[in-house]
Enzyme design. Structure first.
Site, PDB file in Angstrom:
ATOM      1  N   ASP A  15      41.249  13.020   6.045  1.00  0.00           N
ATOM      2  CA  ASP A  15      39.811  13.876   6.010  1.00  0.00           C
ATOM      3  C   ASP A  15      38.774  12.768   6.128  1.00  0.00           C
ATOM      4  OD1 ASP A  15      40.185  12.856   3.567  1.00  0.00           O
ATOM      5  OD2 ASP A  15      39.990  14.889   2.582  1.00  0.00           O
ATOM      6  N   SER A  16      39.036  11.416   6.122  1.00  0.00           N
ATOM      7  CA  SER A  16      38.250  10.341   6.263  1.00  0.00           C
ATOM      8  C   SER A  16      37.685  10.579   7.919  1.00  0.00           C
ATOM      9  CB  SER A  16      38.864   9.045   6.191  1.00  0.00           C
ATOM     10  OG  SER A  16      39.944   9.047   6.967  1.00  0.00           O
ATOM     11  N   GLU A  43      45.289  15.722  -2.483  1.00  0.00           N
ATOM     12  CA  GLU A  43      44.822  14.823  -3.633  1.00  0.00           C
ATOM     13  C   GLU A  43      44.955  15.537  -4.677  1.00  0.00           C
ATOM     14  OE1 GLU A  43      40.837  13.807  -2.769  1.00  0.00           O
ATOM     15  OE2 GLU A  43      41.245  12.801  -0.835  1.00  0.00           O
ATOM     16  N   LYS A  55      49.336  16.118   3.197  1.00  0.00           N
ATOM     17  CA  LYS A  55      49.017  15.268   1.891  1.00  0.00           C
ATOM     18  C   LYS A  55      47.596  16.047   1.380  1.00  0.00           C
ATOM     19  CE  LYS A  55      46.138  11.362   2.218  1.00  0.00           C
ATOM     20  NZ  LYS A  55      45.177  11.544   1.459  1.00  0.00           N
ATOM     21  N   GLU A  96      45.319   5.141  -4.390  1.00  0.00           N
ATOM     22  CA  GLU A  96      43.856   4.560  -3.780  1.00  0.00           C
ATOM     23  C   GLU A  96      43.212   3.926  -4.924  1.00  0.00           C
ATOM     24  OE1 GLU A  96      41.824   7.007  -1.343  1.00  0.00           O
ATOM     25  OE2 GLU A  96      39.988   5.738  -1.060  1.00  0.00           O
ATOM     26  N   ASP A 109      45.768  15.526   6.108  1.00  0.00           N
ATOM     27  CA  ASP A 109      45.316  15.809   4.882  1.00  0.00           C
ATOM     28  C   ASP A 109      44.897  17.378   4.765  1.00  0.00           C
ATOM     29  OD1 ASP A 109      44.723  13.957   2.945  1.00  0.00           O
ATOM     30  OD2 ASP A 109      43.034  12.829   4.088  1.00  0.00           O
TER      31      ASP A 109
HETATM   32  O1  KIV Z   1      41.469  10.441   4.432  1.00  0.00           O
HETATM   33  C1  KIV Z   1      42.247   9.083   4.390  1.00  0.00           C
HETATM   34  O2  KIV Z   1      41.626   8.589   5.524  1.00  0.00           O
HETATM   35  C2  KIV Z   1      42.862   8.836   3.114  1.00  0.00           C
HETATM   36  C3  KIV Z   1      43.210   7.359   3.033  1.00  0.00           C
HETATM   37  C4  KIV Z   1      42.149   6.542   2.629  1.00  0.00           C
HETATM   38  C5  KIV Z   1      44.442   7.416   2.544  1.00  0.00           C
HETATM   39  O3  KIV Z   1      42.997   9.611   2.478  1.00  0.00           O
END
Ligand code: KIV
Length: 271
Positions: free
Chosen positions: A51-52, A122, A120, A189, A90
């Site tokens: 989600d980056s 969090e 994924k 992280e 994510d």
């Molecule tokens: O969204 C992302 O890029 C991440 C990584 C920093 C692990 O969760």
């Protein structure tokens, strides 16, 4: 093609085997077809549609605004470029917290509409019911502990997490809970290297670190950061492997000047 078609060679099981034989896992983000193709062909084991994307693709300050539809768009594009790597997507903010039925629906949309391999999430104890429900539907889940950027408004900063004993102990408990729930791996992280080493030793599933030192079972970076496309983000943990910001800026300035001077296109570059 999917794992069932045995084209994508990296599976969750192979990641566990890599941990067992001490082979480090290389993971990078990707958000589009062309980059994913390069990342996959270069031998990266796990591609994270993070989600980056909210930051590096859409220009938002935090990861909170990105939607499930946006993530699905990015994930579909990535999957089309990947032959070998395991693709993880994510679940974005607001699509799994507080309601495990909503979490399952979000994960099912990702799996059905993108053909990715896993999702994924969090968090630890507070989202464990969602993790269990998604896994019980046959969807592999990667956990994410330590600095969890979707909780930035709770933390207030992007500083290193779990430096204090109470938070470190909670992280260790959460890591065990995620493993017991059936997660196939956990991202750690921005936590102290010694804590990441302890978690990596205690767990049988692989840990993937970002700013968590060298003892985790694998490493992950945001591809835009490690390639130097972004040049305004320089945390200590980031190693830049290229200066694509410089390379791209120079090439584009060169193009502008060639167009202005009428050097481009020349006679060979026309029909
Ligand atoms: O969204 C992302 O890029 C991440 C990584 C920093 C692990 O969760």
């Amino acid at each position: 093609m999917s794992v069932a078609g045995s084209v994508r060679a990296v599976t969750t099981l192979r990641l566990t085997e890599m941990k067992q034989r001490g082979e480090k896992i290389a993971m990078l983000t990707s958000y589009d077809y062309s980059t994913a193709k390069i990342v996959d062909a270069a031998g990266v084991d796990v591609i994270l549609v993070g989600d980056s994307a909210a930051n590096v693709m859409a220009g938002y300050e935090t990861t909170l605004p990105i939607t499930l539809d946006m993530m699905i768009y990015h994930a579909r594009s990535v999957v089309r470029g990947v032959n070998r790597a395991l693709v993880v997507v994510d679940l974005p903010f607001g699509t799994y917290q507080g309601n495990s039925k909503v979490a399952l629906d979000s994960a099912i949309r990702i799996m059905k509409e993108t053909e990715a391999d896993s999702v994924k999430i969090e968090g630890g104890e507070e989202i464990i019911e969602s993790v269990q429900r998604i896994i019980s539907a046959g969807i592999p889940v990667m956990g994410h502990l330590g600095l969890t950027p979707q909780s930035i408004h709770k933390f207030g900063t992007y500083n290193v997490r779990a430096k204090e004993e109470a938070e470190a102990e909670k992280l260790v408990r959460d890591a065990h809970l995620l493993q017991e729930a059936g997660c196939f791996a956990i991202v750690l992280e921005k936590i102290p290297a010694a804590l990441a080493e302890r978690v990596s030793k205690e767990l049988t599933i692989p840990t993937i670190g970002i700013g968590a030192g060298g003892a985790t079972d694998g490493q992950v970076l945001v591809v835009h950061d490690m390639l130097g496309i972004t040049n305004d983000f320089s945390p200590r943990f980031l190693r830049r492997y290229a200066d694509l910001h410089g390379v791209m800026s120079e090439a584009i300035s060169h193009y502008v000047s060639d167009v202005k001077s009428q050097d481009f296109p020349n006679e060979k570059e026309q029909y």
